[in-house]
Design a protein around this motif. Structure first.
Motif, PDB file in Angstrom:
ATOM      1  N   THR A 165       1.523 -10.555  -5.731  1.00  0.00           N
ATOM      2  CA  THR A 165       1.545  -9.243  -5.088  1.00  0.00           C
ATOM      3  C   THR A 165       0.326  -8.422  -5.494  1.00  0.00           C
ATOM      4  OG1 THR A 165       3.964  -9.187  -5.005  1.00  0.00           O
ATOM      5  CG2 THR A 165       2.832  -7.075  -4.857  1.00  0.00           C
ATOM      6  N   ARG A 166      -0.265  -7.778  -4.524  1.00  0.00           N
ATOM      7  CA  ARG A 166      -1.352  -6.833  -4.781  1.00  0.00           C
ATOM      8  C   ARG A 166      -0.891  -5.454  -4.336  1.00  0.00           C
ATOM      9  NH1 ARG A 166      -6.560  -5.686  -1.098  1.00  0.00           N
ATOM     10  NH2 ARG A 166      -7.769  -4.373  -2.502  1.00  0.00           N
ATOM     11  N   ILE A 167      -1.128  -4.445  -5.169  1.00  0.00           N
ATOM     12  CA  ILE A 167      -0.679  -3.074  -4.900  1.00  0.00           C
ATOM     13  C   ILE A 167      -1.899  -2.162  -4.853  1.00  0.00           C
ATOM     14  CG2 ILE A 167       0.812  -1.179  -5.671  1.00  0.00           C
ATOM     15  CD1 ILE A 167       2.208  -3.439  -7.439  1.00  0.00           C
ATOM     16  N   VAL A 168      -1.931  -1.268  -3.874  1.00  0.00           N
ATOM     17  CA  VAL A 168      -2.998  -0.273  -3.774  1.00  0.00           C
ATOM     18  C   VAL A 168      -2.365   1.104  -3.613  1.00  0.00           C
ATOM     19  CG1 VAL A 168      -4.970   0.565  -2.460  1.00  0.00           C
ATOM     20  CG2 VAL A 168      -4.635  -1.891  -2.746  1.00  0.00           C
ATOM     21  N   LEU A 169      -2.732   2.015  -4.493  1.00  0.00           N
ATOM     22  CA  LEU A 169      -2.343   3.415  -4.348  1.00  0.00           C
ATOM     23  C   LEU A 169      -3.509   4.140  -3.703  1.00  0.00           C
ATOM     24  CD1 LEU A 169      -0.684   4.161  -7.824  1.00  0.00           C
ATOM     25  CD2 LEU A 169       0.423   3.473  -5.692  1.00  0.00           C
ATOM     26  N   GLN A 170      -3.253   4.761  -2.563  1.00  0.00           N
ATOM     27  CA  GLN A 170      -4.318   5.393  -1.789  1.00  0.00           C
ATOM     28  C   GLN A 170      -3.944   6.838  -1.513  1.00  0.00           C
ATOM     29  OE1 GLN A 170      -5.370   3.252   1.745  1.00  0.00           O
ATOM     30  NE2 GLN A 170      -6.709   4.855   2.525  1.00  0.00           N
ATOM     31  N   GLY A 171      -4.839   7.758  -1.868  1.00  0.00           N
ATOM     32  CA  GLY A 171      -4.563   9.168  -1.639  1.00  0.00           C
ATOM     33  C   GLY A 171      -5.773   9.897  -1.120  1.00  0.00           C
ATOM     34  N   TYR A 187       0.849  -1.192   0.000  1.00  0.00           N
ATOM     35  CA  TYR A 187       0.000   0.000   0.000  1.00  0.00           C
ATOM     36  C   TYR A 187       0.883   1.240   0.000  1.00  0.00           C
ATOM     37  CZ  TYR A 187      -3.569  -3.373   1.344  1.00  0.00           C
ATOM     38  OH  TYR A 187      -4.411  -4.460   1.368  1.00  0.00           O
ATOM     39  N   VAL A 188       0.544   2.192  -0.844  1.00  0.00           N
ATOM     40  CA  VAL A 188       1.253   3.472  -0.876  1.00  0.00           C
ATOM     41  C   VAL A 188       0.231   4.559  -0.586  1.00  0.00           C
ATOM     42  CG1 VAL A 188       2.641   5.077  -2.225  1.00  0.00           C
ATOM     43  CG2 VAL A 188       2.937   2.607  -2.533  1.00  0.00           C
ATOM     44  N   VAL A 189       0.424   5.263   0.519  1.00  0.00           N
ATOM     45  CA  VAL A 189      -0.489   6.323   0.947  1.00  0.00           C
ATOM     46  C   VAL A 189       0.136   7.673   0.621  1.00  0.00           C
ATOM     47  CG1 VAL A 189      -1.786   7.301   2.873  1.00  0.00           C
ATOM     48  CG2 VAL A 189      -1.294   4.841   2.829  1.00  0.00           C
ATOM     49  N   GLU A 190      -0.583   8.486  -0.146  1.00  0.00           N
ATOM     50  CA  GLU A 190      -0.056   9.779  -0.576  1.00  0.00           C
ATOM     51  C   GLU A 190      -0.802  10.907   0.136  1.00  0.00           C
ATOM     52  OE1 GLU A 190       0.631  10.055  -4.770  1.00  0.00           O
ATOM     53  OE2 GLU A 190       1.198   7.935  -4.929  1.00  0.00           O
ATOM     54  N   SER A 203       1.896  15.747 -12.456  1.00  0.00           N
ATOM     55  CA  SER A 203       2.476  14.622 -13.192  1.00  0.00           C
ATOM     56  C   SER A 203       3.901  14.353 -12.710  1.00  0.00           C
ATOM     57  CB  SER A 203       2.472  14.901 -14.692  1.00  0.00           C
ATOM     58  OG  SER A 203       3.137  13.873 -15.395  1.00  0.00           O
ATOM     59  N   GLU A 204       4.629  15.409 -12.354  1.00  0.00           N
ATOM     60  CA  GLU A 204       6.003  15.235 -11.882  1.00  0.00           C
ATOM     61  C   GLU A 204       6.042  14.595 -10.499  1.00  0.00           C
ATOM     62  OE1 GLU A 204       8.618  15.603 -13.716  1.00  0.00           O
ATOM     63  OE2 GLU A 204       7.370  16.275 -15.391  1.00  0.00           O
ATOM     64  N   TYR A 205       5.041  14.865  -9.669  1.00  0.00           N
ATOM     65  CA  TYR A 205       4.965  14.181  -8.384  1.00  0.00           C
ATOM     66  C   TYR A 205       4.702  12.694  -8.619  1.00  0.00           C
ATOM     67  CZ  TYR A 205       4.814  18.422  -5.478  1.00  0.00           C
ATOM     68  OH  TYR A 205       5.131  19.589  -4.824  1.00  0.00           O
ATOM     69  N   GLY A 206       3.811  12.408  -9.572  1.00  0.00           N
ATOM     70  CA  GLY A 206       3.524  11.025  -9.907  1.00  0.00           C
ATOM     71  C   GLY A 206       4.762  10.290 -10.391  1.00  0.00           C
ATOM     72  N   ARG A 207       5.564  10.959 -11.203  1.00  0.00           N
ATOM     73  CA  ARG A 207       6.807  10.350 -11.701  1.00  0.00           C
ATOM     74  C   ARG A 207       7.741  10.010 -10.543  1.00  0.00           C
ATOM     75  NH1 ARG A 207       8.714  10.910 -16.741  1.00  0.00           N
ATOM     76  NH2 ARG A 207       7.373  12.742 -17.061  1.00  0.00           N
ATOM     77  N   LEU A 208       7.811  10.921  -9.562  1.00  0.00           N
ATOM     78  CA  LEU A 208       8.686  10.734  -8.406  1.00  0.00           C
ATOM     79  C   LEU A 208       8.214   9.570  -7.546  1.00  0.00           C
ATOM     80  CD1 LEU A 208      11.171  12.380  -7.359  1.00  0.00           C
ATOM     81  CD2 LEU A 208       9.593  13.562  -5.822  1.00  0.00           C
ATOM     82  N   TYR A 209       6.917   9.524  -7.263  1.00  0.00           N
ATOM     83  CA  TYR A 209       6.383   8.455  -6.412  1.00  0.00           C
ATOM     84  C   TYR A 209       6.419   7.101  -7.121  1.00  0.00           C
ATOM     85  CZ  TYR A 209       4.596  12.298  -3.512  1.00  0.00           C
ATOM     86  OH  TYR A 209       4.472  13.404  -2.713  1.00  0.00           O
ATOM     87  N   ALA A 210       6.276   7.108  -8.435  1.00  0.00           N
ATOM     88  CA  ALA A 210       6.365   5.851  -9.182  1.00  0.00           C
ATOM     89  C   ALA A 210       7.769   5.266  -9.079  1.00  0.00           C
ATOM     90  CB  ALA A 210       5.987   6.084 -10.648  1.00  0.00           C
ATOM     91  N   GLU A 211       8.778   6.125  -9.119  1.00  0.00           N
ATOM     92  CA  GLU A 211      10.157   5.654  -8.946  1.00  0.00           C
ATOM     93  C   GLU A 211      10.335   5.030  -7.570  1.00  0.00           C
ATOM     94  OE1 GLU A 211      14.729   7.390  -8.530  1.00  0.00           O
ATOM     95  OE2 GLU A 211      13.108   8.742  -9.139  1.00  0.00           O
ATOM     96  N   PHE A 212       9.795   5.698  -6.549  1.00  0.00           N
ATOM     97  CA  PHE A 212       9.869   5.186  -5.180  1.00  0.00           C
ATOM     98  C   PHE A 212       9.239   3.794  -5.090  1.00  0.00           C
ATOM     99  CE2 PHE A 212       7.782   4.528  -1.099  1.00  0.00           C
ATOM    100  CZ  PHE A 212       8.785   4.801  -0.174  1.00  0.00           C
ATOM    101  N   SER A 253      -1.824  10.188  -6.679  1.00  0.00           N
ATOM    102  CA  SER A 253      -1.931   8.735  -6.840  1.00  0.00           C
ATOM    103  C   SER A 253      -2.299   8.376  -8.271  1.00  0.00           C
ATOM    104  CB  SER A 253      -2.981   8.172  -5.875  1.00  0.00           C
ATOM    105  OG  SER A 253      -2.596   8.355  -4.535  1.00  0.00           O
ATOM    106  N   ASP A 254      -3.244   9.125  -8.831  1.00  0.00           N
ATOM    107  CA  ASP A 254      -3.647   8.905 -10.213  1.00  0.00           C
ATOM    108  C   ASP A 254      -2.471   9.117 -11.159  1.00  0.00           C
ATOM    109  OD1 ASP A 254      -6.161   8.415 -11.847  1.00  0.00           O
ATOM    110  OD2 ASP A 254      -5.429  10.232 -12.827  1.00  0.00           O
ATOM    111  N   GLN A 255      -1.679  10.145 -10.878  1.00  0.00           N
ATOM    112  CA  GLN A 255      -0.513  10.430 -11.709  1.00  0.00           C
ATOM    113  C   GLN A 255       0.599   9.410 -11.475  1.00  0.00           C
ATOM    114  OE1 GLN A 255      -0.319  12.887 -14.084  1.00  0.00           O
ATOM    115  NE2 GLN A 255      -2.496  13.186 -13.637  1.00  0.00           N
ATOM    116  N   THR A 256       0.694   8.886 -10.258  1.00  0.00           N
ATOM    117  CA  THR A 256       1.672   7.836  -9.980  1.00  0.00           C
ATOM    118  C   THR A 256       1.380   6.612 -10.838  1.00  0.00           C
ATOM    119  OG1 THR A 256       1.954   8.578  -7.692  1.00  0.00           O
ATOM    120  CG2 THR A 256       2.633   6.330  -8.192  1.00  0.00           C
TER     121      THR A 256
END
Length: 428
Positions: free
Chosen positions: A206-212, A111-114, A185-194, A220-223
């Motif tokens: 593996t199950r992944i959830v992006l939560q914002g 889970y990734v919480v933004e 979009s640039e924040y999304g690029r950064l969080y996607a790298e993370f 999260s949408d941009q990630t």
């Protein structure tokens, strides 16, 4: 008094440094869920230990050197479940938690919480910890279920990412210019790298959830947009009270910008007097920031760094929120909308929830007249927009959607399930 004796009314000393949201949620569950006080204390102590320890760190981008943010990691472990089960007095369970079909059992949950919008040092991973704690408690039954079945427990990793302008954040002139042009979009690029750095090569189990929440819905949408297809295929999107997701039309932009500004101000004012999470509970937050920065070696921003952060905040974040960043309508997502949400008023949701409430009352009256058992009211309605499903809930605030889980009894039920876990002799 004899040495070593402590009366029952004396509270055991807490860790010397407690993350604000740990203390805030501790006080709420003590008041509203007293029957599970010890179990929640054990859980919150564990969360605090992880946060004060290696779980809180400054992450540095490799793709964009000089850019970083404060991040956090929580892990739901079998040891915690066994500790709670061992110290709790078994009670009868009224119902089981959401049972997972055997064929859907997974080995790894990520889970990734933004975070939502924050001023100054706020908006870091620490600001998103309340959502992280809520997710932590929601996932505990998954580990308990595996222990009960005597099978290997799944790994549950919860990451919270912070904003580059917040405590521990670092930015460069190049990054600031990119955000001014491309928005979140640039924040999304950064969080996607993370996220990519923290995923295993084999994603089959593996199950992944992006939560914002609020602004975090946009990032999260941009990630998701910056993730490779093989990760997207295993990722779900969950948003709480999205804000700043309007279109670019002049009238809509003007109305929504005004709504966000007035709504944020009104919620801050109202929260000074009412609600489970009042403004005054954050009184010691600045001092905590000072102490945690010292503990983690976070130095004060230089004048140039502070200038860049201010520019990014005003000309990047604020401007992007004002002009709006619509969610991707072709990507499946789920949004939970408080009704009314003062920051993002939606008349349709209000009508839906009010209508649902009236319908439930009529059904309840009919049940009483016919002698049938009343079912609990569930003020929840769904609206679909292409592949974006919005669930209008009975919450009435923009922040803290997890409070409803406490008031509804969901947290008590989940903790009761954990407490009643019978540990097999050969439990992994």
């Amino acid at each position: 008094m004899e040495a070593g004796f402590r009366p029952e009314t004396e509270v055991a000393p807490r860790q010397p440094l407690e993350v604000p949201y740990v203390g805030i949620i501790r006080d709420i569950v003590h008041q509203k869920i007293p029957d599970h006080r010890q179990s929640f204390d054990t859980t919150l102590d564990t969360i605090n230990e992880q946060m004060i320890g290696d779980g809180l760190f400054v992450w540095q981008s490799r793709e964009q050197p000089g850019v970083g943010f404060l991040s956090a990691h929580l892990s739901v472990t079998p040891d915690l479940i066994k500790e709670i089960a061992g110290q709790a007095q078994p009670v009868s369970e009224s119902s089981d938690t959401e049972a997972e079909p055997e064929q859907q059992r997974l080995e790894h949950y990520v889970y990734v919480v933004e975070p939502s919008f924050g001023l100054g040092e706020d908006g870091s991973a620490l600001s998103a910890l309340d959502m992280g704690i809520a997710r932590f408690i929601s996932e505990m039954p998954k580990v308990a279920r595996a222990i009960r079945a005597g099978v290997k427990s799944p790994t549950v990793d919860i990451y919270m990412v912070g904003g580059p302008t917040a405590l521990g954040g670092q930015v460069t002139p190049e990054f600031v210019e990119k955000v001014k042009v491309n928005g979140f979009s640039e924040y999304g690029r950064l969080y996607a790298e993370f996220l990519r750095e923290r995923l295993p090569e084999d994603l089959d189990s593996t199950r992944i959830v992006l939560q914002g929440a609020s602004k975090g819905a946009i990032t999260s949408d941009q990630t998701f947009a910056h993730l490779p297809t093989n990760i997207q295929q295993r990722t779900q999107l969950l948003y709480d009270n999205p804000a700043g997701t309007h279109g670019s039309g002049v009238i809509e932009r003007t109305l929504r910008t005004y709504n966000m500004g007035v709504g944020m101000a009104s919620e801050v004012a109202v929260r000074s007097l009412v609600g489970s999470v009042k403004n005054k509970v954050f009184a010691g937050q600045k001092e905590f920031y000072r102490q945690i920065a010292k503990l983690k070696g976070i130095v004060d921003d230089s004048p140039d760094q502070q200038r860049l952060k201010n520019e990014l905040f005003l000309k990047g974040e604020v401007w992007s929120l004002a002009k709006g960043t619509p969610l991707n309508r072709d990507q499946r997502s789920f949004s939970r909308i408080s009704t009314p949400d003062p920051v993002n008023i939606n008349v349709g949701n209000v009508i839906d929830v009010v209508g649902e409430g009236i319908r439930e009352k009529v059904v309840g009256l009919r049940n009483r007249l016919t002698g049938r058992k009343l079912e609990p009211r569930r003020a929840l309605s769904v609206r679909g927009d292409n592949r974006n499903l919005a669930f209008a809930t009975g919450n009435t605030v923009h922040n803290f959607p997890w409070v409803r889980s406490i008031d509804s009894g969901a947290w008590a039920q989940k903790m009761g399930y954990v407490e009643n876990t019978k540990i097999p002799v050969s439990s992994p």
